[in-house]
Design a protein around this motif. Structure first.
Motif, PDB file in Angstrom:
ATOM      1  N   PRO A 110       0.803  -1.227   0.000  1.00  0.00           N
ATOM      2  CA  PRO A 110       0.000   0.000   0.000  1.00  0.00           C
ATOM      3  C   PRO A 110       0.834   1.273   0.000  1.00  0.00           C
ATOM      4  O   PRO A 110       0.370   2.321  -0.451  1.00  0.00           O
ATOM      5  N   VAL A 111       2.055   1.206   0.519  1.00  0.00           N
ATOM      6  CA  VAL A 111       2.972   2.346   0.487  1.00  0.00           C
ATOM      7  C   VAL A 111       4.336   1.845   0.022  1.00  0.00           C
ATOM      8  O   VAL A 111       4.619   0.646   0.060  1.00  0.00           O
ATOM      9  N   ASN A 112       5.190   2.763  -0.402  1.00  0.00           N
ATOM     10  CA  ASN A 112       6.529   2.398  -0.864  1.00  0.00           C
ATOM     11  C   ASN A 112       7.408   2.014   0.313  1.00  0.00           C
ATOM     12  O   ASN A 112       7.668   2.822   1.201  1.00  0.00           O
ATOM     13  N   LEU A 113       7.868   0.766   0.326  1.00  0.00           N
ATOM     14  CA  LEU A 113       8.713   0.250   1.404  1.00  0.00           C
ATOM     15  C   LEU A 113      10.162   0.061   0.983  1.00  0.00           C
ATOM     16  O   LEU A 113      11.013  -0.186   1.821  1.00  0.00           O
ATOM     17  N   GLY A 114      10.439   0.138  -0.308  1.00  0.00           N
ATOM     18  CA  GLY A 114      11.813  -0.016  -0.782  1.00  0.00           C
ATOM     19  C   GLY A 114      12.046  -1.373  -1.421  1.00  0.00           C
ATOM     20  O   GLY A 114      11.311  -2.333  -1.193  1.00  0.00           O
ATOM     21  N   GLN A 115      13.101  -1.441  -2.221  1.00  0.00           N
ATOM     22  CA  GLN A 115      13.349  -2.642  -3.010  1.00  0.00           C
ATOM     23  C   GLN A 115      13.624  -3.865  -2.144  1.00  0.00           C
ATOM     24  O   GLN A 115      13.202  -4.978  -2.474  1.00  0.00           O
ATOM     25  N   GLY A 116      14.346  -3.677  -1.044  1.00  0.00           N
ATOM     26  CA  GLY A 116      14.623  -4.814  -0.175  1.00  0.00           C
ATOM     27  C   GLY A 116      13.350  -5.447   0.351  1.00  0.00           C
ATOM     28  O   GLY A 116      13.189  -6.670   0.334  1.00  0.00           O
ATOM     29  N   ALA A 117      12.424  -4.609   0.815  1.00  0.00           N
ATOM     30  CA  ALA A 117      11.156  -5.112   1.330  1.00  0.00           C
ATOM     31  C   ALA A 117      10.345  -5.791   0.225  1.00  0.00           C
ATOM     32  O   ALA A 117       9.686  -6.814   0.460  1.00  0.00           O
ATOM     33  N   ALA A 118      10.380  -5.229  -0.984  1.00  0.00           N
ATOM     34  CA  ALA A 118       9.635  -5.816  -2.095  1.00  0.00           C
ATOM     35  C   ALA A 118      10.188  -7.187  -2.459  1.00  0.00           C
ATOM     36  O   ALA A 118       9.423  -8.127  -2.745  1.00  0.00           O
ATOM     37  N   ILE A 119      11.504  -7.333  -2.443  1.00  0.00           N
ATOM     38  CA  ILE A 119      12.104  -8.637  -2.724  1.00  0.00           C
ATOM     39  C   ILE A 119      11.723  -9.635  -1.645  1.00  0.00           C
ATOM     40  O   ILE A 119      11.339 -10.782  -1.947  1.00  0.00           O
ATOM     41  N   GLN A 120      11.793  -9.238  -0.380  1.00  0.00           N
ATOM     42  CA  GLN A 120      11.441 -10.152   0.703  1.00  0.00           C
ATOM     43  C   GLN A 120       9.985 -10.603   0.587  1.00  0.00           C
ATOM     44  O   GLN A 120       9.676 -11.787   0.729  1.00  0.00           O
ATOM     45  N   THR A 121       9.089  -9.673   0.299  1.00  0.00           N
ATOM     46  CA  THR A 121       7.676 -10.015   0.118  1.00  0.00           C
ATOM     47  C   THR A 121       7.501 -11.006  -1.026  1.00  0.00           C
ATOM     48  O   THR A 121       6.765 -11.996  -0.908  1.00  0.00           O
ATOM     49  N   GLY A 122       8.173 -10.731  -2.151  1.00  0.00           N
ATOM     50  CA  GLY A 122       8.036 -11.606  -3.310  1.00  0.00           C
ATOM     51  C   GLY A 122       8.579 -12.994  -3.071  1.00  0.00           C
ATOM     52  O   GLY A 122       7.978 -13.991  -3.475  1.00  0.00           O
ATOM     53  N   VAL A 123       9.724 -13.089  -2.393  1.00  0.00           N
ATOM     54  CA  VAL A 123      10.315 -14.401  -2.097  1.00  0.00           C
ATOM     55  C   VAL A 123       9.410 -15.176  -1.142  1.00  0.00           C
ATOM     56  O   VAL A 123       9.193 -16.383  -1.318  1.00  0.00           O
ATOM     57  N   GLU A 124       8.866 -14.505  -0.134  1.00  0.00           N
ATOM     58  CA  GLU A 124       7.978 -15.184   0.805  1.00  0.00           C
ATOM     59  C   GLU A 124       6.747 -15.732   0.100  1.00  0.00           C
ATOM     60  O   GLU A 124       6.252 -16.818   0.427  1.00  0.00           O
ATOM     61  N   TYR A 125       6.239 -14.996  -0.869  1.00  0.00           N
ATOM     62  CA  TYR A 125       5.094 -15.477  -1.652  1.00  0.00           C
ATOM     63  C   TYR A 125       5.495 -16.659  -2.525  1.00  0.00           C
ATOM     64  O   TYR A 125       4.818 -17.703  -2.546  1.00  0.00           O
ATOM     65  N   ALA A 126       6.604 -16.516  -3.250  1.00  0.00           N
ATOM     66  CA  ALA A 126       7.007 -17.545  -4.210  1.00  0.00           C
ATOM     67  C   ALA A 126       7.364 -18.858  -3.530  1.00  0.00           C
ATOM     68  O   ALA A 126       7.053 -19.936  -4.044  1.00  0.00           O
ATOM     69  N   ARG A 127       8.016 -18.801  -2.370  1.00  0.00           N
ATOM     70  CA  ARG A 127       8.468 -20.029  -1.720  1.00  0.00           C
ATOM     71  C   ARG A 127       7.311 -20.865  -1.187  1.00  0.00           C
ATOM     72  O   ARG A 127       7.487 -22.038  -0.863  1.00  0.00           O
ATOM     73  N   LYS A 128       6.119 -20.281  -1.107  1.00  0.00           N
ATOM     74  CA  LYS A 128       4.930 -21.017  -0.654  1.00  0.00           C
ATOM     75  C   LYS A 128       4.213 -21.728  -1.797  1.00  0.00           C
ATOM     76  O   LYS A 128       3.282 -22.505  -1.556  1.00  0.00           O
ATOM     77  N   GLN A 129       4.621 -21.460  -3.027  1.00  0.00           N
ATOM     78  CA  GLN A 129       3.901 -22.002  -4.178  1.00  0.00           C
ATOM     79  C   GLN A 129       4.297 -23.448  -4.440  1.00  0.00           C
ATOM     80  O   GLN A 129       5.481 -23.808  -4.345  1.00  0.00           O
ATOM     81  N   PRO A 130       3.340 -24.308  -4.766  1.00  0.00           N
ATOM     82  CA  PRO A 130       3.637 -25.727  -5.019  1.00  0.00           C
ATOM     83  C   PRO A 130       4.670 -25.893  -6.132  1.00  0.00           C
ATOM     84  O   PRO A 130       4.575 -25.257  -7.186  1.00  0.00           O
TER      85      PRO A 130
END
Length: 243
Positions: free
Chosen positions: A72-92
């Motif tokens: 919802p707000v700009n958190l920075g590239q590091g935070a965006a990468i962490q969010t994306g990795v956390e999402y991807a690692r949960k995928q079958p």
């Protein structure tokens, strides 16, 4: 944050269905659809993290058929990468993960080579490098960026100890072990220094791969200055002292 998912066309078996591209995005609406659409021709699984963009990035990501996560707000590239990795690692079926820039600098041919190498070598993470081979006559790395990157390596004992020549290259390919253990706390561009520190502290097996970076007028307008490079070093120094 919220997430939406577009299901793309079925991919042939044996392609890269076990690989996820993680793409942090902040105000890249003019290029992100083309970047993602081209990447999805080879890699069907992409999660793009729209990091509080004020433009139409979210709509363009959705139109490209990638998985979309909105900060919802700009958190920075590091935070965006962490969010994306956390999402991807949960995928079958997810086994390999790639951090990939949204501005068109990274090239899919390099990702393919790095993923195949990770499949076949005893490594946990492969980091792209702009300096892994003799400088070509058509080398596009601007002199100021080359200077900044050399200074970063010179002033980082950890980077030198790991044998890395381009620790701030955003193109990385890694396995499940790295994805599960990754914990980026520095939200800005200095996350790259933190990435290096985690490679060292967690004992991840690392290697470099020479890659080509495509510098366009657009991507150069968003590049790092010498002052930003110094800020990255300062942030990296702080990150190493966080508990």
């Amino acid at each position: 944050m919220d997430a939406t998912h577009n299901s793309g066309p079925a991919r042939p078996a044996g392609d890269f269905n076990d690989t996820w591209l993680v793409v942090p995005c902040y105000n890249e609406g003019t290029v992100i659809r083309e970047v993602l659409s081209h990447a999805r021709e080879t890699f069907p699984n992409i999660v793009a993290v729209n990091d509080g963009s004020s433009d139409n990035s979210a709509e363009e990501i959705h139109a490209a058929g990638a998985h979309l996560i909105n900060h919802p707000v700009n958190l920075g590239q590091g935070a965006a990468i962490q969010t994306g990795v956390e999402y991807a690692r949960k995928q079958p079926g997810a086994r390999y993960f790639v951090t990939f820039d949204a501005d068109g600098q990274h090239q899919i041919k390099d990702v393919v080579r790095m993923v195949e190498r990770l499949r076949n070598e005893p490594l946990d993470i492969i980091v792209g490098t702009r300096f892994g081979r003799p400088r070509a006559a058509d080398d596009q790395v601007p002199w100021i960026k080359r200077l900044v990157l050399r200074i970063v390596v010179l002033l980082s004992p950890t980077t030198r100890r790991l044998g890395l020549s381009d620790a701030h290259n955003g193109l990385r390919v890694f396995n499940q072990k790295v994805a599960q253990e990754l914990n980026i706390r520095m939200n800005g561009m200095s996350h790259a220094s933190e990435f290096v520190d985690q490679i060292d502290k967690r004992g991840w097996r690392v290697a470099e791969e020479p890659v080509d970076i495509l510098y366009t007028e657009y991507s150069m307008s968003k590049g790092q200055s010498l002052i930003n490079g110094i800020n990255i070093l300062a942030d990296g120094f702080l990150a190493r002292r966080l508990p």
